[in-house]
Design an enzyme around this catalytic site. Sequence first.
Site, PDB file in Angstrom:
ATOM      1  N   GLU A 144       1.164  -1.244   0.095  1.00 26.46           N
ATOM      2  CA  GLU A 144       0.142   0.123   0.127  1.00 26.46           C
ATOM      3  C   GLU A 144       0.721   1.429  -0.042  1.00 26.46           C
ATOM      4  O   GLU A 144       1.850   1.363   0.835  1.00 26.46           O
ATOM      5  CB  GLU A 144      -1.005   0.006   1.244  1.00 26.46           C
ATOM      6  CG  GLU A 144      -2.037   1.143   1.247  1.00 26.46           C
ATOM      7  CD  GLU A 144      -2.955   1.097   2.265  1.00 26.46           C
ATOM      8  OE1 GLU A 144      -3.777   2.002   2.254  1.00 26.46           O
ATOM      9  OE2 GLU A 144      -2.862   0.150   3.239  1.00 26.46           O
ATOM     10  N   ALA A 290       1.847  -0.329  10.646  1.00 26.90           N
ATOM     11  CA  ALA A 290       1.556  -1.848  10.323  1.00 26.90           C
ATOM     12  C   ALA A 290       0.817  -1.655   9.047  1.00 26.90           C
ATOM     13  O   ALA A 290       0.153  -0.585   8.336  1.00 26.90           O
ATOM     14  CB  ALA A 290       0.837  -2.373  11.501  1.00 26.90           C
ATOM     15  N   GLU A 292      -2.545  -4.035   6.968  1.00 30.77           N
ATOM     16  CA  GLU A 292      -3.444  -5.001   7.483  1.00 30.77           C
ATOM     17  C   GLU A 292      -3.550  -5.920   6.185  1.00 30.77           C
ATOM     18  O   GLU A 292      -5.021  -6.595   5.927  1.00 30.77           O
ATOM     19  CB  GLU A 292      -4.953  -4.269   7.547  1.00 30.77           C
ATOM     20  CG  GLU A 292      -5.350  -3.486   5.891  1.00 30.77           C
ATOM     21  CD  GLU A 292      -4.959  -1.958   5.768  1.00 30.77           C
ATOM     22  OE1 GLU A 292      -5.476  -1.362   4.985  1.00 30.77           O
ATOM     23  OE2 GLU A 292      -3.973  -1.624   6.432  1.00 30.77           O
ATOM     24  N   HIS A 325      -6.619  -2.163  15.553  1.00 31.00           N
ATOM     25  CA  HIS A 325      -6.779  -1.303  14.197  1.00 31.00           C
ATOM     26  C   HIS A 325      -6.350  -2.207  13.051  1.00 31.00           C
ATOM     27  O   HIS A 325      -7.503  -2.284  12.253  1.00 31.00           O
ATOM     28  CB  HIS A 325      -5.792  -0.093  14.149  1.00 31.00           C
ATOM     29  CG  HIS A 325      -5.745   0.776  12.638  1.00 31.00           C
ATOM     30  ND1 HIS A 325      -6.736   1.934  12.838  1.00 31.00           N
ATOM     31  CD2 HIS A 325      -5.479   0.625  11.651  1.00 31.00           C
ATOM     32  CE1 HIS A 325      -6.689   2.244  11.613  1.00 31.00           C
ATOM     33  NE2 HIS A 325      -6.008   1.565  10.772  1.00 31.00           N
ATOM     34  N   GLU A 326      -5.522  -2.945  12.910  1.00 29.95           N
ATOM     35  CA  GLU A 326      -5.274  -3.778  11.652  1.00 29.95           C
ATOM     36  C   GLU A 326      -6.141  -4.895  11.651  1.00 29.95           C
ATOM     37  O   GLU A 326      -6.694  -5.248  10.567  1.00 29.95           O
ATOM     38  CB  GLU A 326      -3.923  -4.094  11.775  1.00 29.95           C
ATOM     39  CG  GLU A 326      -2.918  -3.322  11.667  1.00 29.95           C
ATOM     40  CD  GLU A 326      -2.858  -1.906  10.898  1.00 29.95           C
ATOM     41  OE1 GLU A 326      -3.542  -2.223   9.685  1.00 29.95           O
ATOM     42  OE2 GLU A 326      -2.562  -0.848  11.061  1.00 29.95           O
TER      43      GLU A 326
END
Length: 886
Positions: A144, A290, A292, A325-326
Amino acid sequence: MDIARTPSTADGNPQLADAPPEPKEPAIIRREDYAPFAWLVPTTHLDFDLGLERTTVVATLQVERNPAADPSPTIRLNGDGLTLESLSVDGAEHAGWTMEGDDLLITLPGDAHQLQITTIIDPSANSALMGLFASNGMLCTQCEAEGFRRITFFPDRPDVLSSYTVRMEASKADFPILLANGNEVETGDAEGAEDGEERHYAVWQDPWLKPSYLFALVAGDLVARRDSFTTMNGREVDLAVWVRDGDLDRTEHAMESLKTSMKWDEETFGREYDLDIYNIVAVSDFNMGAMENKGLNVFNTKYVLADQDTATDGDFDAVEGVIAHEYFHNWSGNRITCRDWFQLSLKEGFTVLRDQLFSQDMQGEAVKRIEDVRILRGIQFPEDSGPLAHPIRPDSYREISNFYTSTVYNKGAEVIRMMRVMAGEAAFRAGCDLYFDRHDGEAASCEDFVKAMEDGTGLDLAQFRLWYRQAGTPKVEVSLEHEGDTATLKLTQTVPPTPGQPAKLPMPIPLKIALLDRETGQHSGEQLVMLDAPSKTLRFDGFAKAPVLSINRGFTAPVSIERTVPRDDLVFLAAHDDDSFARYEAMQELMVGVLLDAVNGTGDAQAGRQAVATALRAILTDEALDDSMRGELMLMPSQTYLMEQMLTAQPGAIHAEREALKAYLGRELAAELHALYERAEAVPFGMSQEARGARKVKTQVLIYAAASDPAKAAELAAQQYAAADNMTDRQGALMVLCGLEGPERDAALADFYERYRGNPLVIDKWFALQAGSLHPDVIAHVKALADHPDFTLRNPNRVRSLYMAFAASPHAFHSESGAGYSMIADLILALDPINPQTAARFVSPLGRWRRMEPGRAALMRAELERIAAADSLSRDTYEQVSRSLG
């Protein structure tokens, strides 16, 4: 996220190298130009022959025409510095292809074809850490936003969804663990190389369609903490946290955080995990916190490894929050992804809200809300008022990595939180359920989310959509008048001009308010007021005496409240308001007013300091307060926030007055602070709220002592450092000592380094504490640390630990000589050829030059111009610098 060009490999192939210099004016990508991709890619098969210096990738793509797009006989496959080894179409060589820049264009005669593309890459030369790269002997990916094009030619955009099968083959000795997205379906031994080495392979399949940015691969010598989780419908999920040998004992908290977040997401949002395996891998070289990737999250080690001796309470919270969150991205980002990168807040803003709500439930709502708002005001508000301001759904960009911003993430979360406030929790959940059901398996847009909220909650969000289109922090002017038994509240909003948006429309602003009786501190109830026009007047009857207004309770809207309030009322609110955020806000507002009066030479400085002391004394002695909240109320407004409150910032004067007020409070409240420290010191170590709060207030007491009585503070901090049985106490003491002169400072720094020299994450703290300290010679310290044997520009954590800590410390960065500005400019120029994504992050501190007094403004602008004049700047840095110069 732009990729730097790195040197050629030994065999002469220009893997990620030898590309022409970046253009001085990269193309502008506009949201209004979006069109669906002409071809679908239903399945993708990737075959990797892995090596640190040479990896061969064979990509087999099934492609077919997209009936929802304008037809085109040509398919564009994005690349970035790749060498094309071979290409076939439907099993035969194909001559109908050309290169356009880095992209591969293939002319296809029919409606469906099979493409096979072979590329060779050198992961060890990939210092930009995008695509497939090497990290201390292991291989991992970060794709990403646009990193997959550094692995193979592909339509590298988020709306092209494909089902991936990945086969990896490698040396068993070098890469005993082979991981990818989805579920592992096959493993075995492979034929050895010519030298007889043992080789093996693994095949992974991801049954869920995903965009290329969610592709992940990890290969290396790793060990795992294993566990399992049973979902609400009985699916047994194997969990693993993969780390290097020696780090396993610091992964328990990460695993527990993962299981807790999985259960919370089921209970709160009804979202169940959908694979048989969930892997997390900790990587020491990583640009982000991090990522995902579906079923294989790649993490910066900073957000995985934690134990009592090496991690602070804040680190434990950060690990828990980022793990959550991930994981939450599995639905808000993976199962439903972005149509294009302009929709980034669709997944990031929503997921930040989800992780904030999770952390509130884990840590306590009041303190967590204050922490979130402090981050918003410290980073996003300045972004919103500067040259890099943009809406949470931008209209254009040159380099998408520059839009992974606090505006997209944190303001994006606040915008969705406002919908939750307006709808109520139950209706908001209904809107979320509708969104997940309606768009599962799709690449959606922010408008899709808002429409689902509208349909699911019954709200009319037509005007609310302005929050997605308009940049800038709204300012709400507030006045409260009293006559007879009626209190009249007048609210007026303005949205200041930002680059490209000189005029703004009024936006709907939900504000929770309460009117407090000034004698009892009680109120008759909280009300939600919608300011959806330029101004609004509300009248409240039944007040024989003028009430005290508590407004934007819980920070229901990301706005700046501007009002003139008597100091006595702020002291009253700081002592009596039953809304924790409003109480914190009153204390902050009181200190901001006193400090700015002192800087501007207005008002009675002594009376102002006494008012702050009165309010703080009430906080220190309030037995009903828990120490976690008390620690928040003791915090002074940051220098950055104070500068934001001035039309023309004066960093030197702000620093001096802030330190003077701190010293006054330390002397005036010495007895209360000492008593608080003694009480807190008696609390044994633990992870309870009581123990964590005790550690927090101890550090705050040391901060006040350092300003008021440096010798005593050095003695007390040295004692705390020596006696510490946890990193929170040890780091808090060292932070204070770093800002002082004396043998205690030198001894503690030497001991800390020797104690932790084999632990990169803790040595990052050692660098950061010195670079961000209040020591008068901090610039010289940073220059010396840049030459330390443990410092490197090739590790983003290490770079941030030294230079970002320095840039975030206004008193040093804004040195009147300009030495701080030139130091950061030198860093940007040195780092940009190595890791442009990280380099570009350092431009924004210099971009605040318009807010500074003339002397500093000229120095900052000159450094930006020096950077802009450099040859071959990356797209990342070029865009940030050009926008900052205007």
